[in-house]
Design an enzyme around this catalytic site. Structure first.
Site, short mmCIF file in Angstrom:
data_model
loop_
_atom_site.label_atom_id
_atom_site.label_comp_id
_atom_site.label_asym_id
_atom_site.label_seq_id
_atom_site.Cartn_x
_atom_site.Cartn_y
_atom_site.Cartn_z
N LYS A 147 8.45 -17.88 -10.47
CA LYS A 147 7.75 -16.79 -10.83
C LYS A 147 6.31 -17.26 -11.90
CE LYS A 147 8.45 -12.82 -14.22
NZ LYS A 147 8.98 -12.49 -15.36
N ASP A 169 -4.24 -6.40 4.88
CA ASP A 169 -5.42 -7.02 5.45
C ASP A 169 -5.23 -8.41 4.90
OD1 ASP A 169 -6.01 -5.14 7.28
OD2 ASP A 169 -7.26 -4.19 5.83
N PHE A 220 -3.80 3.44 14.71
CA PHE A 220 -4.19 4.21 13.68
C PHE A 220 -5.47 3.80 12.98
CE2 PHE A 220 -0.85 7.61 13.26
CZ PHE A 220 -0.12 7.44 14.19
N LYS A 259 -12.73 1.09 15.93
CA LYS A 259 -11.48 0.18 15.97
C LYS A 259 -11.18 0.39 17.20
CE LYS A 259 -10.54 0.77 11.01
NZ LYS A 259 -9.90 1.37 9.85
N LYS A 271 -10.69 -3.18 19.14
CA LYS A 271 -9.30 -3.82 19.09
C LYS A 271 -8.62 -3.59 20.63
CE LYS A 271 -8.46 -3.29 14.26
NZ LYS A 271 -7.56 -3.35 12.98
N ASN A 310 0.89 -1.20 0.04
CA ASN A 310 0.06 0.06 -0.04
C ASN A 310 0.96 1.33 -0.12
OD1 ASN A 310 0.63 0.90 3.00
ND2 ASN A 310 -0.47 -1.25 3.22
N1 CTP Z 1 -3.59 -3.47 11.98
C1 CTP Z 1 -2.87 -4.38 12.60
N2 CTP Z 1 -3.04 -5.65 11.65
C2 CTP Z 1 -3.90 -5.69 10.60
C3 CTP Z 1 -4.61 -4.82 10.11
C4 CTP Z 1 -4.25 -3.56 10.77
O1 CTP Z 1 -2.21 -4.42 13.48
N3 CTP Z 1 -3.73 -6.88 10.08
C5 CTP Z 1 -3.69 -2.14 12.71
C6 CTP Z 1 -2.91 -0.91 12.07
O2 CTP Z 1 -1.62 -0.98 12.41
C7 CTP Z 1 -3.69 0.27 12.58
C8 CTP Z 1 -5.04 -0.32 12.91
O3 CTP Z 1 -5.00 -1.77 12.91
O4 CTP Z 1 -3.22 0.50 13.80
C9 CTP Z 1 -6.06 -0.04 12.09
O5 CTP Z 1 -5.82 -0.19 10.50
P1 CTP Z 1 -6.67 -0.10 9.32
O6 CTP Z 1 -5.80 -0.51 8.23
O7 CTP Z 1 -7.17 1.54 9.28
O8 CTP Z 1 -7.88 -0.96 10.02
P2 CTP Z 1 -8.42 -2.15 9.44
O9 CTP Z 1 -8.60 -2.89 10.85
O10 CTP Z 1 -7.62 -2.95 8.57
O11 CTP Z 1 -9.96 -2.21 8.99
P3 CTP Z 1 -10.41 -1.48 7.47
O12 CTP Z 1 -9.09 -1.93 6.67
O13 CTP Z 1 -11.56 -2.21 7.39
O14 CTP Z 1 -10.62 -0.25 7.67
#
Ligand code: CTP
Length: 405
Positions: free
Chosen positions: A290, A280, A324, A338, A342, A211
């Site tokens: 490959k 995610d 975050f 969140k 969490k 990302n």
């Molecule tokens: N995070 C994490 N592990 C993951 C995904 C996210 O620890 N597999 C943590 C990120 O470091 C951040 C927080 O969760 O502190 C929120 O991440 P974000 O990408 O905004 O949220 P998601 O929980 O992934 O939800 P969504 O993608 O549905 O917004």
């Protein structure tokens, strides 16, 4: 505080006027020293008008026919009277002079005579910045006690090329100077665990999913925590930022590796900040070879990655846990969701669909959502300044939640 602002001769010299203005706004007195080549880019009068001080333009230019000893050693006076020396832009030439102790002009002479903290904000063409000679000088200066370097930004340069070498934003420089000038030691004795950057999830040996996270916010948090006296462990995905000195670095690539690193370090930490943009999903059964192109549609078989923040939330005990939330809409509601799901103490929400703040920018604009129900909007500022605001609120929140230690 009295700041001597040395301005080198580069196209970024005009930005030094903005730096001077920002420093004045923060209550500092600014004595500007222009090198001879800086005067090709910007007039002394601009700085004199901004700072209300006589601008120094040369070693001997101020000496009248009846020059006295005191006027010919003015650089010693400036060195003695100033509390901090900031050089912005610091050109390759100035860095070389400082690194080797050459003193042919007022600025480099002042540098040698000065014993306080030195902040260098380099700016130059990318090739000049990346040249081994410049990098060797930078390495020497970084190691020198009392020296602080604000790495140049990457972007479009005046010479038309794109790459590292652009002067850091004036606001960022002023915030950095303030942090150096007024070191707070309110994180002494703490171990702060920070994650930063993106993760990369391989598709095959040569491709991956990732990302747009630059890691800048997490690195700014690490620097702020270090400057406030903490031991800092920074677990980072692949980024293009210079490693902060005095921070314990753990390099990871995938979400799974980041999870393992976080869980291995979690028990030692008093504050955990998950600024990383963790992927995610990851590909199930990554092929060893490959993947070859074919005319057929290709589907990816993806599994969710472990949610590291949620797992940390289950294991955190009395530790302060800050997550975050990178959102494109419904910022506060999503951040609060969140926070609750969490088990965080604070979630830093930021909108990532703006070009001036968010992922790749040096600036950020965030909303802090706290487990006490409080919400704080932090206006746009340099990420380094935002980092300090996050720690200010984190310490206040911990006091509210757990009382004095
Ligand atoms: N995070 C994490 N592990 C993951 C995904 C996210 O620890 N597999 C943590 C990120 O470091 C951040 C927080 O969760 O502190 C929120 O991440 P974000 O990408 O905004 O949220 P998601 O929980 O992934 O939800 P969504 O993608 O549905 O917004």
């Amino acid at each position: 505080m009295k700041i001597a602002l040395g301005v080198g001769g580069g196209i970024a010299a005009y930005k030094a006027a903005e730096v001077a203005r920002r420093l004045m706004e923060r209550g500092h007195t600014v004595q500007v020293i222009l090198t001879e080549s800086a005067q090709q880019f910007i007039q002394p009068l601009t700085f004199a008008a901004l700072t209300g001080q006589k601008v120094i333009t040369g070693l001997f230019s101020e000496a009248s026919p009846e020059a006295t000893l005191s006027s010919s050693v003015e650089h010693i006076g400036v060195a003695q009277e100033s509390d901090l020396l900031l050089v912005a832009p610091a050109t390759a030439d100035l860095l070389a002079k400082f690194a080797h102790g050459l003193a042919p002009d007022f600025l480099s002479t002042t540098y040698l005579a000065f014993t306080g903290p030195v902040v260098l904000a380099p700016a130059m063409n990318s090739n000049m910045w990346q040249h081994p000679a410049t990098q060797a000088n930078v390495a020497v200066l970084r190691q020198r006690p009392g020296h602080h370097l604000i790495a140049p930004d990457s972007g479009l340069l005046a010479c038309g090329t794109t790459g590292p070498g652009r002067l850091a934003e004036p606001d960022q420089i002023a915030a950095f100077v303030d942090a150096v000038a007024h070191p707070r030691h309110d994180l002494e004795g703490e171990t702060i665990l920070i994650t930063a950057g993106p993760t990369q999830e391989p598709l095959d040996p040569v491709r991956y999913i990732t990302n747009r996270s630059s890691g800048k916010m997490g690195y700014a948090l690490a620097e702020a925590a270090r400057d406030r006296g903490a031991r800092v462990v920074l677990i980072t995905g692949p980024v293009h930022i210079e490693e902060p000195a005095g921070v314990e670095m753990v390099h990871v690539r995938t979400a799974q590796q980041m999870r393992e690193a976080v869980m291995a370090q979690l028990d030692q930490a008093s504050i955990i900040i998950k600024a990383a943009a963790v992927a995610d999903y990851h590909v199930v059964d990554v092929p060893d070879q490959k993947v070859k192109k074919s005319a057929l549609r290709l589907s990816l078989n993806l599994d969710p990655t472990p949610d590291i923040l949620a797992e940390a939330g289950r294991r955190k005990g009395d530790r302060l846990l800050i997550g975050f939330a990178a959102e494109t809409q419904n910022l506060v509601a999503e951040a609060r969701r969140k926070l609750e799901t969490k088990h965080c103490d604070m979630v830093v929400g930021n909108l990532v669909n703006s070009t001036s703040t968010g992922f790749e920018s040096d600036m950020n604009e965030v909303t802090l959502v706290m487990s006490t129900g409080e919400t704080v909007e932090v206006p746009a500022a340099a990420k380094r300044a935002i980092a300090d605001v996050i720690f200010d609120h984190a310490l206040r929140l911990r006091l509210a939640l757990h009382g004095a230690a």
